[in-house]
Design an enzyme around this catalytic site. Structure first.
Site, PDB file in Angstrom:
ATOM      1  N   CYS A  70       0.099  -7.525   3.560  1.00 18.63           N
ATOM      2  CA  CYS A  70      -1.305  -7.767   3.232  1.00 18.63           C
ATOM      3  C   CYS A  70      -1.746  -6.959   2.017  1.00 18.63           C
ATOM      4  O   CYS A  70      -1.523  -7.393   0.883  1.00 18.63           O
ATOM      5  CB  CYS A  70      -2.182  -7.506   4.445  1.00 18.63           C
ATOM      6  N   ALA A  71      -2.333  -5.799   2.207  1.00 18.83           N
ATOM      7  CA  ALA A  71      -2.696  -4.970   1.053  1.00 18.83           C
ATOM      8  C   ALA A  71      -1.480  -4.657   0.204  1.00 18.83           C
ATOM      9  O   ALA A  71      -1.561  -4.599  -1.032  1.00 18.83           O
ATOM     10  CB  ALA A  71      -3.355  -3.679   1.531  1.00 18.83           C
TER      11      ALA A  71
END
Length: 469
Positions: free
Chosen positions: A346-347
């Protein structure tokens, strides 16, 4: 072994004040002399940070969807070792969980009710008292009788308007035989700034988060019968605590070859990368890695890094500062080209793209990332499409998406995995580049111990083949 007794903090619906109550209860019980083990139901990364501040020990998650129902009790026993009491904060409403049209059971998978039943622990229902009067009795009767496997042990009234209002509500609770364990007054809400995915993580919020936890603790200590809560706590489970080394051994995966020293696995941390499970580092270490946490906002890769984990978080809130550390970005790009094993979720995926909201990033993934108009949220049943340092083609696993960003101007790359969306559409997501596995999907390492062993093995191989002459 002696099982740590627990209480489960639940509510009829989201927004009732569970996190404030659970965090304050953890802090107040600790202040009263208890050693409190904090848990959160589901895949939430943010609430456990506040729980950890209140308890003085890591907040942990109990999520049968991501780790398998068979691991919930062992993980509970592991996370509660050395404690005399556990507080488990629920998710959404008491019976809310994974939406499955084929499920005919009253208890949804991944729900607070499922965890309470697994632990044999009583539920304390937090009720937002605004708008409630005598009819509260009917609501409580429904929750108390909906499933005989769930024991409703008491009620905490939140946001009570007046002394008279409290008297009426207490009478309603008495009508259905439920004790009131506390009544919190309606007041200016404790201010903990939030953003699009919930509260701002405690690591980011710093001193203000600590102040908020103290205020929650003060509030609960003043208005909740702590002795009654402690007396209510029970857990009727037996078994062996989860053990990282034993989980790895059971996979049959061998992380290190004879003669390998433990490879250095760098884990991105700091304010931009706060989404991680405590068991992740425990598994990496048990597999033989030397885990070193660093802050990509202002630090470089630890010397000798042979593997890199970039977890979830809020890089879009720190994009300019992350971009300014161009020495680190260049080093990651160069090491990725050399075959450094990288696990990015994700990030981490966003951090490896060319740009994030216009700010230059590492450029390992040939795509641009931007903040999007809608929230993508939900569990996914994924099948692996291409080999990586973690997974093998054809393997199946469960993950969870939780983001408001999207990739644009993305060049074709081998996808990490695919799943079927609720609409019936097949979604192919993530990218495999060099020895990089990057995806929006969050996974729980305790549910995938073999992947952790493979990653450490890949790191050891990189350390061996790229050792200085």
């Amino acid at each position: 072994m002696v099982t740590t007794p627990a209480v489960v903090i639940a509510a009829p619906a989201s927004g009732s004040g569970k996190t404030t109550l659970a965090t304050g209860l953890i802090g107040a019980l600790r202040r009263a002399g208890h050693r409190v083990a904090p848990f959160k139901v589901g895949p939430d990364y943010i609430d456990p940070g506040y729980h950890g501040l209140a308890a003085g020990r890591p907040g942990r998650n109990l999520d049968p969807v991501l780790v398998g129902a068979e691991r919930v009790v062992p993980l509970y026993l592991h996370g509660s070792q050395g404690c005399d009491l556990a507080v488990v904060e629920g998710v959404m409403g008491l019976f809310d969980g994974r939406i499955d049209e084929h499920n005919t059971e009253p208890i949804a998978e991944g729900s607070t009710a499922q965890i309470a039943a697994m632990l044999g622990a009583p539920v304390i229902l937090v009720v937002d008292a605004r708008g409630h009067s005598q009819s509260l009795a009917a609501l409580l009767h429904g929750f108390a009788t909906y499933d005989s496997g769930i024991r409703l042990g008491g009620v905490i009234l939140n946001r009570v308007g007046s002394e008279r209002h409290e008297q009426v509500l207490r009478a309603a609770c008495a009508r259905v035989g439920l004790p009131v364990l506390g009544a919190l007054p309606r007041m200016a809400e404790l201010v903990v700034p939030s953003r699009h995915l919930g509260l701002i993580p405690a690591v980011e919020h710093g001193a203000a988060a600590r102040d908020a936890v103290e205020a929650m603790t003060d509030l609960v200590a003043a208005h909740v019968d702590l002795a009654a809560v402690a007396a209510l706590a029970t857990a009727s489970v037996t078994g062996t605590p989860w053990d990282a080394a034993e989980e790895l051994a059971a996979t049959g995966e061998s992380a290190l070859a004879a003669g390998d020293s433990g490879p250095i696995v760098a884990v991105a941390g700091g304010p931009a990368f706060t989404f991680g499970y405590a068991e992740h580092r425990e598994l990496l270490a048990a597999a033989g890695a030397r885990v070193e946490v660093f802050d990509p906002l202002h630090e470089q890769l630890p010397s000798g890094t042979a593997g890199l984990v970039v977890p979830g978080g809020f890089p879009e809130e720190h994009a300019a500062d992350l971009s300014a550390n161009n020495g680190l970005l260049s080093a990651i790009a160069e090491q990725a080209r050399r075959g450094l094993p990288i696990h990015a979720e994700c990030a981490g995926l966003l951090y490896l793209t060319r740009t994030l909201d216009g700010h230059p990033m590492a450029g390992v993934i040939d795509a641009e990332a931007e903040f999007g108009p809608r929230l993508t949220l939900g569990y996914r049943d994924a099948v692996v499409l291409n080999d990586s340092p973690l997974w093998r083609t054809g393997e199946r696993l469960r993950g969870h998406e939780f983001h408001r960003t999207r990739l644009v101007a993305a060049a074709p790359a081998p996808n990490a995995w695919a799943w079927r969306a609720p609409s019936g559409e097949t979604v192919r997501e993530g990218a495999i580049v060099h020895q990089v596995h990057a995806s929006y999907l969050h996974t729980h390492p305790a549910g995938n111990p073999g992947a952790m062993a493979r990653f450490v093995a890949a790191a050891a191989d990189f350390a061996r083949t790229h050792a200085p002459a």
